[in-house]
Design a protein around this motif. Sequence first.
Motif, PDB file in Angstrom:
ATOM      1  N   THR A 313      -0.516   6.304   5.584  1.00 46.59           N
ATOM      2  CA  THR A 313       0.614   5.564   5.036  1.00 46.59           C
ATOM      3  C   THR A 313       1.843   6.472   5.026  1.00 46.59           C
ATOM      4  N   ASP A 314       2.959   5.946   4.544  1.00 47.28           N
ATOM      5  CA  ASP A 314       4.183   6.742   4.467  1.00 47.28           C
ATOM      6  C   ASP A 314       4.002   7.965   3.566  1.00 47.28           C
ATOM      7  N   SER A 315       3.104   7.839   2.608  1.00 49.61           N
ATOM      8  CA  SER A 315       2.869   8.954   1.684  1.00 49.61           C
ATOM      9  C   SER A 315       1.926   9.999   2.276  1.00 49.61           C
ATOM     10  N   LYS A 317      -1.285   9.451   2.848  1.00 52.58           N
ATOM     11  CA  LYS A 317      -2.652   9.136   2.480  1.00 52.58           C
ATOM     12  C   LYS A 317      -3.280   8.189   3.505  1.00 52.58           C
TER      13      LYS A 317
END
Length: 411
Positions: A313-315, A317
């Motif tokens: 994901t963007d994070s 993770k």
Amino acid sequence: MDMDGSKRIFQRMGPSTSNENGLKQQKVCFHWRQGRCNRGNQCTYLHQEGINNNGFSSNSKRAHGFSEDDSARSGLRRNTNFNNKWGRNNNRSCTFGDQCRFSHSWSTGDCFSLLTQLEGHQKDITGIALPSGSDKLYTGSKDETVRVWDCQSGQCAGAISVGAEIGCMISEGPWVFVGLMNLVKAWNTQTNTELSLNGPVGQVYSLVVGNDLLMAGTQDGTILVWKFNITTNNFEPAASLKGHTLAVVTMVVGANRLYSGSMDSSIRVWSLETLQCLQTLSDHSNVVMSVLCWDQFLLSCSLDKTIKVWAATDSGKLEVTYTHNEQHGLLTLFGMHDAEAKPVLLCSCNDSVENCIRVYELPSFSERGKIYSKQHVLSIQIGPPGFFFTGDGTGLVRVWQWVAQPTPTTT
């Protein structure tokens, strides 16, 4: 495979069903696979192995397949000559001929063919390795031996008794690493150096190399890490990664990360720089049997009958972006490219009726064919360009060749 404590017991699932087009799956005679069919030519099931006498040249291997450039990163020299002494004919005739409704080969699909088979091991093949600069193929088995095969003749050049069941085996550069009970053996095939790496508790089920580190997944859930010291010409303990509560049975390295799958149904993501756990993935509901990296994705399979595709994901993770469902549990995944450089995924199924490997094209998961075996397949390995190996529960190693698809003609 039902993981119960330290035991590995293969679950036997029910019979196969029809495919999505309503066609029954073609089958090999079950009793013939067990070596006890007494119907001979009167049997209506498969009694034939089609084998081509072809040669092949040069080497290539990756621990789980797929790399940015398989040939460039393989680290294997391209001067090994595999000649046409490989292969032998073992044809059996079927009296039904073209009218037979069952398959007359050990595979379906027209993108690969069986080249030859290597006989000698008495139990499960748990590792297949092609060390750099060598003209030998190494195979490890639960029969407590490593067999060395001459790649020019296809004959066994020797058998090394290690005194314990082999849980896994890999090669990296000239080194061959063997996972045993409470021990990892290391052989340098160029210098004939032999090392014993102590520290594991219980059986070593998985081995992987990354960032100049050797990592071993053990029965007690620990991942032991060694770093090679050029000065002492030895592997020195570097770390002990803890977090899994049950045995670590699969590992893969990608993007400076270590991904480990365990009997505790989880996947852990570790930084190869800090050796710290970055994330725990808990979407599987049974033993995580195999993990591999492809493109920007992590793929995993489990006895829960699913293959999961993970994306960041963007994070940063990882989350499941796609789940592929099978009728049976999955034992191992292996990625490679076919004769046309298309990415394909080989999935070994825990199915006692067919004992098959399903071959899918990525990313569509469209089926390209099946590979049948006498028993379950735990080991799949890339061979020289255009070839790959499979090892089954009977101790048989098969050599397969990718076949290019015919070019359509226009009128």
